[in-house]
Design a protein around this motif. Structure first.
Motif, mmCIF file in Angstrom:
data_model
loop_
_atom_site.group_PDB
_atom_site.id
_atom_site.type_symbol
_atom_site.label_atom_id
_atom_site.label_comp_id
_atom_site.label_asym_id
_atom_site.label_seq_id
_atom_site.Cartn_x
_atom_site.Cartn_y
_atom_site.Cartn_z
ATOM 1 N N GLN A 13 0.830 -1.189 0.000
ATOM 2 C CA GLN A 13 0.000 0.000 0.000
ATOM 3 C C GLN A 13 0.871 1.248 0.000
ATOM 4 O O GLN A 13 0.642 2.195 -0.742
ATOM 5 C CB GLN A 13 -0.892 -0.032 1.226
ATOM 6 N N GLU A 14 1.900 1.209 0.846
ATOM 7 C CA GLU A 14 2.807 2.361 0.928
ATOM 8 C C GLU A 14 3.456 2.631 -0.428
ATOM 9 O O GLU A 14 3.501 3.753 -0.890
ATOM 10 C CB GLU A 14 3.897 2.078 1.960
ATOM 11 N N THR A 42 4.227 5.516 -5.506
ATOM 12 C CA THR A 42 4.152 5.538 -6.967
ATOM 13 C C THR A 42 3.126 6.562 -7.432
ATOM 14 O O THR A 42 3.360 7.319 -8.382
ATOM 15 C CB THR A 42 3.745 4.147 -7.499
ATOM 16 N N THR A 43 1.988 6.576 -6.734
ATOM 17 C CA THR A 43 0.932 7.516 -7.105
ATOM 18 C C THR A 43 1.433 8.945 -7.040
ATOM 19 O O THR A 43 1.234 9.743 -7.970
ATOM 20 C CB THR A 43 -0.265 7.343 -6.152
ATOM 21 N N LEU A 44 2.105 9.249 -5.933
ATOM 22 C CA LEU A 44 2.600 10.620 -5.762
ATOM 23 C C LEU A 44 3.619 10.963 -6.840
ATOM 24 O O LEU A 44 3.592 12.043 -7.430
ATOM 25 C CB LEU A 44 3.230 10.781 -4.366
ATOM 26 N N ARG A 45 4.492 9.984 -7.097
ATOM 27 C CA ARG A 45 5.513 10.233 -8.116
ATOM 28 C C ARG A 45 4.859 10.487 -9.476
ATOM 29 O O ARG A 45 5.241 11.373 -10.219
ATOM 30 C CB ARG A 45 6.473 9.046 -8.201
ATOM 31 N N MET A 46 3.843 9.659 -9.761
ATOM 32 C CA MET A 46 3.194 9.800 -11.069
ATOM 33 C C MET A 46 2.392 11.093 -11.170
ATOM 34 O O MET A 46 2.338 11.705 -12.244
ATOM 35 C CB MET A 46 2.318 8.585 -11.363
ATOM 36 N N LEU A 47 1.788 11.484 -10.046
ATOM 37 C CA LEU A 47 1.059 12.765 -10.067
ATOM 38 C C LEU A 47 2.002 13.922 -10.347
ATOM 39 O O LEU A 47 1.728 14.805 -11.155
ATOM 40 C CB LEU A 47 0.367 12.986 -8.723
ATOM 41 N N LYS A 62 -0.259 -1.482 -10.578
ATOM 42 C CA LYS A 62 -0.971 -1.140 -9.342
ATOM 43 C C LYS A 62 -2.198 -0.359 -9.739
ATOM 44 O O LYS A 62 -2.159 0.431 -10.680
ATOM 45 C CB LYS A 62 -0.080 -0.282 -8.451
ATOM 46 N N VAL A 63 -3.285 -0.581 -8.977
ATOM 47 C CA VAL A 63 -4.546 0.041 -9.385
ATOM 48 C C VAL A 63 -4.599 1.509 -8.966
ATOM 49 O O VAL A 63 -4.999 2.365 -9.756
ATOM 50 C CB VAL A 63 -5.741 -0.743 -8.809
ATOM 51 N N LEU A 64 -4.149 1.790 -7.748
ATOM 52 C CA LEU A 64 -4.320 3.150 -7.220
ATOM 53 C C LEU A 64 -3.699 4.220 -8.117
ATOM 54 O O LEU A 64 -4.392 5.175 -8.504
ATOM 55 C CB LEU A 64 -3.760 3.222 -5.795
ATOM 56 N N PRO A 65 -2.384 4.098 -8.461
ATOM 57 C CA PRO A 65 -1.814 5.166 -9.318
ATOM 58 C C PRO A 65 -2.555 5.302 -10.640
ATOM 59 O O PRO A 65 -2.779 6.424 -11.101
ATOM 60 C CB PRO A 65 -0.366 4.723 -9.546
ATOM 61 N N ILE A 66 -2.986 4.185 -11.204
ATOM 62 C CA ILE A 66 -3.689 4.249 -12.492
ATOM 63 C C ILE A 66 -4.990 5.034 -12.333
ATOM 64 O O ILE A 66 -5.304 5.929 -13.137
ATOM 65 C CB ILE A 66 -3.995 2.820 -13.009
ATOM 66 N N VAL A 67 -5.712 4.715 -11.270
ATOM 67 C CA VAL A 67 -7.002 5.383 -11.058
ATOM 68 C C VAL A 67 -6.791 6.877 -10.813
ATOM 69 O O VAL A 67 -7.513 7.721 -11.353
ATOM 70 C CB VAL A 67 -7.758 4.712 -9.878
#
Lengths: 655, 345
Positions: free
Chosen positions: B21-22, B27-32, B103-108
C-alpha cells in the motif's frame, strides 16, 4: 546488436517489394514516350521507396533494438552500468552505418532519382522539341546543327520510328556537307578567328627597343605602315623618360608623314587601294570598338577584291579581326541559340562599384561552349535594368543575343581593377559582348536597345499579384516640396545617366565561376552541390539571393548526419524502454509482425516533424548568428548528441 | 463502473498488505508529480516550437531575426495547451508501459487527474485571454535588393522600398512571351502568414504535417465551440477524456511493450478521429439524428458522442481489467517459478 540486422534487412526488403508491387499494380501513369512505361513504373516505385526509406530504416532499427534486448537487463540494474555501455558501442556502430546510408541516400540517390523522374515526365515534350528542331534544321540545310538534335531525339527515345529515320537523314546530310566542304574552301571557314586571336598580344610582347628596331627595318624597306605600326607600339611600350620614347616618336612621325604624302602611283586603282588601306589603318590605330569594326570591313573588302596577298592587308586584317572578335561577335554564331538552350532562366543582381548603380540581369536562356580553350557562353534575351544607389530606375537595356567570354583578370591594370571593383584573386571575370555583327555584310547588326522609361506592370500581373491598379502610379506626398523633389531627382538622374554611356560591352565585377553558379541559384539551393553552396552563400546577398535561405540549406545538409545520429540514439533508447518483457518464456509472436508497418508510419510522422523542426531551428540559427551560425549549429547538435547519449546510458531496469 | 473500481481498490488494499500500500501511494505521488511536470514541460515545449515557428514566419531576408517577443511564447502555450493535455495521457501511458506499473491506485488517480485536466484546466486555459502581439509596420517591411517569387510565379526584385511603395523589376517568366517589366511606386501587396515569401518558399511545411495541423485546427475549433456552449456543453465534449484516459487499459495488452505503445497511439488517434467526425459532417449523420431524436428530452448536447465515448471507455477499461488480472497471475507464476521449470517438466 548483430541480431537486429536480419530484422532490418527483411523489413527493408518487404517495403521495397511492396513499393515495386504497388507501382506496377497502380495503372495510372502520365503520358510518356513509347517504351518508357515500365522504366517509369520502376523509377516511381524506387522513388516511393526512397521517400519511405529513412522511416523504414529507423523504425527497423528501433524495433530491432527492442527485440534484441528482450529481457536483457543483465548488468544494467543501475544507471550508467557496464552492460549499457557495451550496448551503446553496438548502437553507435549500427547508428553510424545507418547514418552513412541515409546521408548518401539524401545527398546522392534522391536528387538523382528526382532528376530521372522529372526527365521521364518531361520526356514527351523534350522528344517533340528535339524532333521538331532536327527536321527544321535539316530543311534549312543546316545538317551540322540538325545532327545533334537527331542524336538527342534518338537518345531520348530509340523506339520512336521517326527518330531513327531522322538520325539517318541528318547523318547522311552531314556527310554530304562534309564532302562538299573538302572541295569548297570558300565556305564558312573563310574567316578563321582562332588563328587570329594571339596576334596583338604577340606583337605587344616585344620590348620597346625591339619594336623600334622593327620599325626602323620596315622604314628601310619603305614599308611605312609597318614602320608606323611598330613605332606606335614602341611608344606605348616605352616608359616615360626612356630615350627610346623620343626615338619612337620621331620614327612614328616620320612614317606618318610618309603615309600622308604618298607618291608614285601607276594608276588610279593603286591610289584607291592605298587610300582605303590608310583609312583602315587609321581606324585600327584609333582602337575603339566601332573603328576596329570599320577597319575590319575595309580590309575584308580589300582582301576579297584582289588584294588577298598584300602583306599589310593580311597583317592588319588579322589584327582588326582579333580586335573585333574581342568586342563583337558574329551573328551566325548564335543562330540556333533558341534551340540549343542548356539552362533555364537566369537572374541575378550586381552593384557597380564604379558608378554606384545597381544592375539587375535577366537572361532567358544560355548555351555554354568552349572556344580557344576558354569557356564561352551565348546568352539569349539579356535584360539589364539599372537603378541608382537609392534604388530609383535609371534605364533598362535589352540585347537579343550576347556573348560572354571568361576574361582573364591579368588583362586589366591595377587602376581598372580597383575602379571596377574586381579582385585579382578572381582569375577570370565575365566579359559580355552585346553587339553581334554579320560576318560578311556591313550594316547587319544586332545591338542592345536602351530605354529610359518605365514599362510599368501589365494588368495581368497586377491582378495576379493583388496590386490595386489605382495605386500603381502613386507618388509619396511630401508636404508641397514634391515638385522640388522631382526637379532634384531629375537633375540627379540626368547626372547619373551622363556618367553611364551606352556601351556595347560589359565587364561584370564577379568571378566567372559565380556567373555559372547563379544560374543554379535561381532554381533554389536544392539543386546545388554542397561545395558550390558553401562558396556561394557568402556572396548570395550581393547577387540578390537570400543568404538565410542558402545558409539554412548548407547547415541542414552538412549537419544532417549529426542530426540523424541523435535520432538513431533516441530510437535506440525507445527500443530499450519498450523492449519485449515478461520473463524468459516469452517468445516473439508472429502476430506482432503486423504492427511493424504501424511503427513505420509512426516513425515516418515523427521524422517528418523532426525534419521540419530541424529546418526551422537551422533557419533561426542562420538568421540570428550570421557568420557564426555554423559553429553555433554544430555546438547545438553536439550538445543534443551528448544529451541523447547520456539519456541512453542512464537506462536501467530493476528486475 | 465506478463501484467496480472502488471494489477493486478495496480488494487490492485488503489483499496487498502494508508494504504494498505504501509503495502504491509513493508511486501515485511520483506519477502525479510527473503528470504535472508533463503538462508544464509539454506546454513549454509547444510554446518554444511555436515561437521558433513565428520567428521563421516573421523573418525577412537580409534583416536578420526580429527581437524575440514573449507574447508569441504565451500565444503558443495558450493555443497548444489542449494538445498538451491530449498528449499528457499518452505520455502517462508510456510511463506505465515503460515501468510495468501494475498497481490500481496510481492508475485510477492518473485517470482522475487526466479527466480533471480536461474538465477544468482547458476551460481555464480558454478563459485566459492572451493577446497575440501584432506586427508593427516596421516589422513587416520587406527588404529591397532580393529576388522574390510572387503569387503569380513571376519573379520580383524591389530595388527600393519606401513607405510600402516599391520600385523595381518584374521578370514575368510564366507566360509564353517572357518579358521584363520595370515599375516605380507600386504598393507592395500585403501577405498573409509569412512576412517574406522568400523564406516561406524554402521552409514549406511537409504536406503530411500540414494535414495534421489542419485537423488539429478543426479539433481546436470544435473544442472552443464546446467551451462557449456552457458548462453542460463542455462536460459533454469533455466526455472524450474518458476514452482518452482509458487507453491506460491498453498498457498491458502485449508482452512486447512496443506493441502496447503502438496500441495506445492507434487508440488515441481513433478516438480523436471518431470525435471530430461526430462533430462535423460525416457518415455518422443519420446515427446522430437517430440518437438525438431518442434522447431529445435530456439536456445533453450531441448525445451520440457521449454514448460513443462512454462505450469506448467501458471497452478499454474492461480490456485493462482482464489484462491486469492475467498479468497478476502470470507474475505470481513467474515469482514461484522464474525459469519455467514446472512448465517444462
Amino acid at each position: 546488436m548483430k541480431k537486429t540486422l536480419p530484422t532490418i534487412i527483411v523489413y527493408i526488403l518487404m517495403i521495397f517489394t511492396i513499393c515495386i508491387a504497388a507501382t506496377f499494380c497502380y495503372r495510372g501513369i502520365p503520358e510518356l514516350n513509347p517504351g518508357d512505361a515500365n522504366t517509369f513504373r520502376f523509377v516511381r516505385g524506387i522513388r516511393w521507396f526512397a521517400i519511405l526509406f529513412p522511416a523504414v530504416l529507423i523504425s527497423g532499427f528501433a524495433l530491432g533494438c527492442s527485440i534484441a534486448w528482450k529481457n536483457e537487463s543483465v548488468g544494467s540494474t543501475r544507471r550508467f552500468s557496464e552492460g549499457i555501455f557495451a550496448r551503446f558501442g553496438g548502437v553507435i556502430v549500427m547508428a553510424l552505418v545507418i547514418t552513412l546510408v541515409l546521408s548518401l541516400t539524401h545527398e546522392v540517390v534522391r536528387p538523382g532519382l528526382e532528376k530521372k523522374y522529372q526527365a521521364l515526365l518531361e520526356g514527351p515534350s523534350d522528344l517533340a522539341l528535339a524532333k521538331k528542331s532536327a527536321s527544321e534544321l535539316l530543311a534549312s540545310e543546316n545538317p551540322e546543327y540538325a545532327y545533334p538534335y537527331a542524336l538527342r531525339a534518338y537518345k531520348i527515345c530509340a523506339k520512336d520510328p521517326e527518330t531513327s529515320v531522322l538520325l539517318k537523314k541528318s547523318k547522311d546530310a552531314l556527310d554530304m556537307a562534309y564532302d562538299r566542304s573538302l572541295y569548297d574552301t570558300n565556305r564558312k571557314s573563310a574567316v578563321n578567328l582562332k588563328e587570329a586571336m594571339p596576334l596583338h598580344t604577340g606583337d605587344a610582347s616585344y620590348t620597346a627597343v625591339e619594336m623600334l628596331e622593327k620599325s626602323n627595318a620596315a622604314a628601310a624597306e619603305n614599308n611605312w605602315y609597318l614602320a608606323h605600326y611598330w613605332a606606335s607600339l614602341a611608344i606605348k611600350a616605352a616608359t616615360g623618360l626612356d630615350s627610346v620614347m623620343q626615338d619612337a616618336k620621331i620614327a612614328a612621325s616620320n612614317a606618318w608623314n610618309e603615309l600622308k604624302n604618298p607618291s608614285g602611283f601607276e594608276n588610279k586603282e593603286n591610289y584607291d587601294f592605298y587610300t582605303k588601306k590608310t583609312q583602315a589603318y587609321n581606324a585600327l590605330q584609333a582602337g575603339n570598338p566601332s573603328d576596329n569594326l570599320k577597319a575590319y570591313y575595309i580590309l575584308k573588302t580589300l582582301s576579297e577584291n584582289g588584294h588577298k596577298d598584300d602583306p599589310d592587308v593580311i597583317r592588319f586584317l588579322a589584327l582588326a579581326e582579333e580586335a573585333v572578335s574581342n568586342e563583337y561577335f558574329f551573328i551566325d554564331e548564335t543562330e540556333d541559340i533558341e534551340k540549343l538552350k542548356t539552362t533555364g532562366d537566369i537572374y541575378f543582381a550586381l552593384s557597380d562599384s564604379a558608378t554606384g548603380t545597381k544592375n539587375v540581369y535577366y537572361i532567358k536562356g544560355a548555351m555554354d561552349s568552349i572556344e580557344d580553350g576558354r569557356s564561352v557562353r551565348y546568352l539569349e534575351g539579356l535584360t539589364v535594368a539599372t537603378f541608382s544607389k537609392s534604388g530609383k530606375f535609371i534605364r533598362s537595356m535589352y540585347a537579343p543575343v550576347a556573348k560572354v567570354i571568361s576574361q582573364s583578370v591579368s588583362a586589366f591594370d591595377k587602376e581598372t581593377l580597383s575602379f571596377k571593383g574586381i579582385s585579382s584573386s578572381w582569375k577570370k571575370v565575365p566579359f559580355i559582348m552585346l553587339q553581334a555583327v554579320d560576318r560578311v555584310t556591313e550594316g547587319i547588326v544586332a545591338e542592345p536597345r536602351y530605354s529610359y522609361t518605365l514599362t510599368n506592370l501589365p494588368d495581368r500581373i497586377l491582378k495576379a499579384e493583388g496590386i490595386e491598379a489605382s495605386q500603381k502610379y502613386e507618388k509619396p506626398v511630401d508636404g508641397g516640396t514634391g515638385a522640388d523633389m522631382d526637379d532634384a531627382y531629375t537633375t540627379l538622374r540626368s547626372g547619373i545617366i551622363r556618367r553611364l554611356p551606352e556601351t556595347r560591352t560589359i565587364v561584370l565585377s564577379m568571378p566567372y565561376d559565380d556567373f555559372i553558379a547563379v544560374n543554379e541559384a535561381a532554381n533554389g539551393p536544392e539543386g546545388m552541390d554542397l561545395i558550390t553552396i558553401s562558396k556561394f552563400v557568402k556572396k548570395a546577398t550581393s547577387y540578390g539571393f537570400s543568404r538565410e535561405v542558402y545558409y539554412k540549406d548548407l547547415l541542414g545538409r552538412t549537419l544532417y548526419p549529426l542530426f540523424l545520429l541523435c535520432i538513431m540514439i533516441f530510437c535506440a533508447t525507445i527500443g530499450w524502454n519498450y523492449r519485449i518483457d515478461g520473463g524468459r518464456r516469452v517468445q516473439f509472436k508472429f502476430r506482432w509482425v503486423f504492427l511493424i508497418p504501424v511503427s513505420g508510419f509512426v516513425t515516418f510522422l515523427f521524422l517528418e516533424f523532426a525534419n521540419y523542426v530541424y529546418n526551422m531551428i537551422n533557419y533561426v540559427i542562420a538568421g540570428a548568428c550570421g557568420a557564426g551560425a555554423f559553429p553555433v549549429a554544430i555546438a547545438l547538435y553536439i550538445v543534443l548528441l551528448v544529451l541523447v547519449s547520456a539519456n541512453f546510458l542512464s537506462r536501467h531496469d530493476k528486475h | 463502473m465506478f463501484a467496480q473500481i472502488m471494489d477493486e481498490i478495496r480488494h487490492f488494499i485488503a489483499a496487498g498488505g502494508q508494504m504494498k500500500q505504501e509503495s502504491s501511494i509513493k508511486t501515485t505521488l511520483r506519477m502525479l508529480l510527473l503528470y504535472v511536470l508533463v503538462l508544464i514541460l509539454g506546454t513549454v515545449f509547444c510554446a518554444v516550437i511555436y515561437t521558433i515557428y513565428t520567428l521563421c514566419m516573421h523573418m525577412i531576408a537580409g534583416s536578420g531575426l526580429k527581437v524575440f517577443d514573449f507574447g508569441y511564447f504565451l500565444t503558443g502555450a495558450n493555443t497548444f495547451f489542449p494538445l498538451v493535455v491530449i498528449i499528457s495521457g499518452i505520455v502517462m501511458s508510456l510511463y506505465v508501459i515503460r515501468y510495468s506499473i501494475r498497481k490500481v491506485l496510481p492508475i485510477v488517480v492518473i485517470f482522475a487527474a487526466y479527466v480533471a485536466a480536461w474538465i477544468f484546466l482547458i476551460p481555464i486555459n480558454y478563459s485566459w485571454k492572451v493577446k497575440t502581439p501584432s506586427l508593427t509596420e516596421a516589422n513587416m517591411t520587406l527588404t529591397s535588393d532580393y529576388f522574390r517569387v510572387g503569387e503569380s510565379g513571376s519573379v520580383f526584385y524591389y530595388s527600393s522600398i519606401e513607405d510600402g511603395l516599391a520600385d523595381g523589376v518584374c521578370i514575368d517568366n510564366q507566360s509564353d512571351i517572357e518579358d521584363v517589366y520595370t515599375f516605380g511606386n507600386v504598393r507592395i501587396p500585403k501577405t498573409e502568414g509569412y512576412s517574406d515569401s522568400l523564406i516561406h518558399k524554402s521552409i514549406g511545411m511537409p504536406k503530411i504535417i500540414e494535414q495534421f495541423v489542419a485537423w488539429f485546427n478543426i479539433f481546436l475549433d470544435i473544442t472552443r465551440q464546446a467551451w462557449k456552449a456552457g458548462f453542460i456543453g463542455w462536460l459533454c465534449f469533455a466526455s472524450i477524456s474518458l476514452p482518452l484516459a482509458s487507453v491506460l487499459g491498453l498498457c498491458l495488452v502485449s508482452k512486447w511493450r512496443m506493441v502496447n505503445v503502438l496500441s495506445v497511439f492507434m487508440a488515441v488517434a481513433g478516438i480523436l478521429v471518431l470525435n471530430v467526425m461526430a462533430y462535423t459532417k460525416s457518415f455518422m449523420e443519420p446515427a446522430k439524428a437517430f440518437v438525438e431524436g431518442a434522447l431529445s428530452n435530456l439536456p445533453v448536447k450531441n448525445p451520440l458522442v457521449v454514448l460513443m465515448n462512454v462505450l469506448i471507455f467501458v471497452i478499454f477499461s474492461l480490456i485493462g481489467f482482464i489484462m491486469y488480472n492475467k498479468c497478476r497471475k502470470e507474475d505470481k507464476k513467474e515469482r514461484e517459478d522464474p525459469y519455467g521449470r514446472k512448465e517444462m517438466a
